[in-house]
Design a protein around this motif. Sequence first.
Motif, mmCIF file in Angstrom:
data_model
loop_
_atom_site.group_PDB
_atom_site.id
_atom_site.type_symbol
_atom_site.label_atom_id
_atom_site.label_comp_id
_atom_site.label_asym_id
_atom_site.label_seq_id
_atom_site.Cartn_x
_atom_site.Cartn_y
_atom_site.Cartn_z
ATOM 1 N N ASP B 144 -0.418 7.597 -3.086
ATOM 2 C CA ASP B 144 0.350 8.819 -2.989
ATOM 3 C C ASP B 144 -0.557 10.040 -2.828
ATOM 4 O O ASP B 144 -0.183 11.008 -2.192
ATOM 5 N N SER B 145 -1.725 9.971 -3.422
ATOM 6 C CA SER B 145 -2.630 11.115 -3.280
ATOM 7 C C SER B 145 -3.740 10.789 -2.283
ATOM 8 O O SER B 145 -4.811 11.362 -2.322
ATOM 9 N N SER B 220 5.930 0.280 -3.736
ATOM 10 C CA SER B 220 4.487 0.251 -3.487
ATOM 11 C C SER B 220 4.223 0.154 -1.989
ATOM 12 O O SER B 220 3.313 0.801 -1.468
ATOM 13 N N GLY B 221 5.036 -0.657 -1.313
ATOM 14 C CA GLY B 221 4.911 -0.786 0.134
ATOM 15 C C GLY B 221 5.153 0.533 0.835
ATOM 16 O O GLY B 221 4.431 0.905 1.764
ATOM 17 N N ILE B 222 6.170 1.256 0.378
ATOM 18 C CA ILE B 222 6.464 2.552 0.991
ATOM 19 C C ILE B 222 5.307 3.522 0.754
ATOM 20 O O ILE B 222 4.880 4.236 1.661
ATOM 21 N N PHE B 223 4.773 3.513 -0.450
ATOM 22 C CA PHE B 223 3.613 4.367 -0.737
ATOM 23 C C PHE B 223 2.432 3.984 0.160
ATOM 24 O O PHE B 223 1.665 4.840 0.590
ATOM 25 N N MET B 224 2.316 2.681 0.420
ATOM 26 C CA MET B 224 1.206 2.231 1.256
ATOM 27 C C MET B 224 1.370 2.735 2.689
ATOM 28 O O MET B 224 0.408 3.168 3.314
ATOM 29 N N ILE B 225 2.600 2.707 3.175
ATOM 30 C CA ILE B 225 2.869 3.222 4.516
ATOM 31 C C ILE B 225 2.553 4.716 4.577
ATOM 32 O O ILE B 225 1.922 5.206 5.509
#
Lengths: 273, 322, 262
Positions: B144-145, B220-225
Amino acid sequence: MKSSLSVRKYQSFFRLRFIQGLQYRAAAAAGITTQFAWGFLLIIAFSAFYEADPAAFPMSFQDTVTYVWLQQAFLALFNTWMLENEIFDTISNGNIAYELCRPIRIYNMWIARSLANRFSRAVLRCSPILIVAFLVPKPYRMILPPDLGTFLLFVLSLVLGTAVATAFCMIVYGLTFFTISPQGVRVLFASLVDFLAGGIIPIPFMPDKVRAVMELLPFASMQNAPLRIYTGSLPAEEVKVMLGLQFFWLIALVLIGSSLCRLAERKACIQGG
Amino acid sequence: MPRKYHDIVDDGSTNTNARDMSTNTVARDTSTNTIVRDMSTNTLAQDMSNTLARGGSTTKKTSALRLWMRYIGINVRCTMQYKMSFFMMVLGQFFVSFSVFLGVYFMFQRFHSVKGYTYQEVLLCFAIFLMEFSIAEMVARGFDSFSSMVRTGSFDQVLVRPRNEVLQVLGSKFELTRIGRMLQALLMFVYAIPRCGVDWNFAKVLTLLFMLIGGTALFSGIFMIYAAFCFFTLEGLEFMNVFTDGAREHGKYPIDVYGKKMLFFGTFLVPYALVQYYPLTYVIGKNDNPLLIFLPLLAILFLIPSYAFWRFGVRSYCSSGS
Amino acid sequence: MITMENVSKSYKVAKRNAGFGEAWKSLFHREYETIHALKNVSFTINDGEMVGYIGPNGAGKSSTIKILSGILTPDDGTVLVDGRIPYKDRIRHVKEIGVVFGQKSQLWWDVPVIDSFELLKDIYSISPQSYKQNLDELTELLDLGELLRSPARQLSLGQRMRCELAASLLHNPRILFLDEPTIGLDAVSKLAVRDFIRKRNQLHKTTVLLTTHDMQDIEALSDRIILIGKGEILMDGTIDDIKKGGENIDETIAELYRSFDV
């Protein structure tokens, strides 16, 4: 002569900041998409509640839809969580010392740049959202104000609301001089004020007692007032009270904020930032 | 609303590990000249022991889990350097979600159901979804950061270490203050579980567990994208907030409240419904199909395209060297 | 041994024009400009050599270091570091090298330096014995003693750079890349850093490639200089090759830059 010069100082601050704000086009495009999606989801959720019990709706569905679209379009004007990192940084890293070296009042400078920041963001973002809001199919379409008078009152209230929100943020900046945890103060204010201002659900949807109290607070003078005046469904008496409260809170918050900043300036001078 | 509170909050935060070294040049150290010492003796011994050391260093690899725990440890110690700030942030995070809860509460003071869901059922839905989000957020906060890691170039430092990049990025930031949000989710659980009228049995508890696992993986996947996008642009990432914070806030209601199209979107494109609506209908007894128990685990598959996109991003970073 | 043969690298950079209309156009159609960071770069560095890599800003120094450390993939040419292709198998490669970016920090800001070291121990899977041994040696050579127990944020730049150097060498790499290791340091710290690099090279036969703008660094450390400008190797030789008479090294280099028009 002297006073006009000193005003020009802040005008150029405003202009610089405004132009700078217009630079971030990609951010604006992303913001528009986000706000549009956000507004859309809010409206569908409201319509689901409307289906469940239309009689329990405190304002007409059309007014609610309009409220949500206006809120998304003008979000940059009156949200209180959009605080400027640069200002916080100057406070925390001591660069405020530079600002104190210049022949300007910190309060005026910050308010000029904050207003410019808000207006530049809103200018870029509002029109695409409004255009779409006027084009979507009927129950979700935004309505026009009933007459020119209402529209002008709306504009007046919008300007006042922006000023109240900005004046409130000045107090938050001022407070960070006196707290150990500016980040904590920010996040607390951010969530609390957003709720009290009607950012989560519009104030009319609150239970009556809660609503009566909330409408008197300065937070209701930010987005609640202009967004509800726009549709023209409010009785003239209520509009007058709302505008009166906006004036009152603007003056009160500016007085509190500027004396806080003066205290902070003195503190920064003594401690060396 | 659509912007991230935590973004606003963390931008200026104090515990970034990689910083611009050019700050703080004022303090001078004078102790360095003691280094100048005669080292010419025992060179041979050194050389020999180094050969040994080098041989020893490649024998066994520290497990990823152990390393990750080590990362968490160091993150927690960093956070605890600023205790007051930590508690304020926890409180703040709590209130961010609490105000959303208040919104739901007040809406249900006025309306008694929405699309056939009772207040307690909505709270259960909200609690599960928020929990999924906050676990993912705590674990995958490094993603996220990530934009700041790319901006400051500290991702280069990740690349010169002999470890998987994902592990290192996740380790770079473990956000303990998200406990505040989790606390809010827990409170809603405690309130809603006995009141939602669910006859809890093993299958339903299992469903709940799977929802948490699947949901954490999905977010977590969305954050990874989101992080992978940083390899291509650092501007305009805000639109991803619709899928993270937007989902968190609007996912308080089961997705079918938003209509058929949104349900389709949440089933096949970004599978929120797999960890929210479908298993929820099983838990609250609206649908008895036992397959729904395992459905949330399907959301783990979302990590495959996410990771592929991330890899694509890393490769493009290495060839463009932004 | 490090070999680079005919390595080229170019970037595409989106052109940006001022004005509203231009911005609108660029939403749909973007013009790119190609920048050649490296053009047919070739050199060989033998084991245990210490090489100074110099050139003006934007000459391609960082690109080279990035390619050699596996962060950047070249467009063309062959790169071999101890028989490995850096960008092909990043993880295996970076185990054997140490990198210091002078302008960035690898230390955790708020915890004692030793905690960052312990983390690196796990990242590189260093066995307890060799960790202890390396740490002891580095502590002595760099005089880290007390520093290890202070948080990085409390260290001066010079102290921090000493810790950074130690952090990059805990796993005892055979090759060390230093990207401007003395930038911003005061005179005493600079001497300490140079001294350490020299000792490290002598004691462990560590191959060192360092970029710097500080010509005293070069004079003190490396026998060999590679000069790069506009992406091309302009000169590869010893310091005596370029020095004529008793000139000051800065003047010599400035003269060199001018003669190559970089």
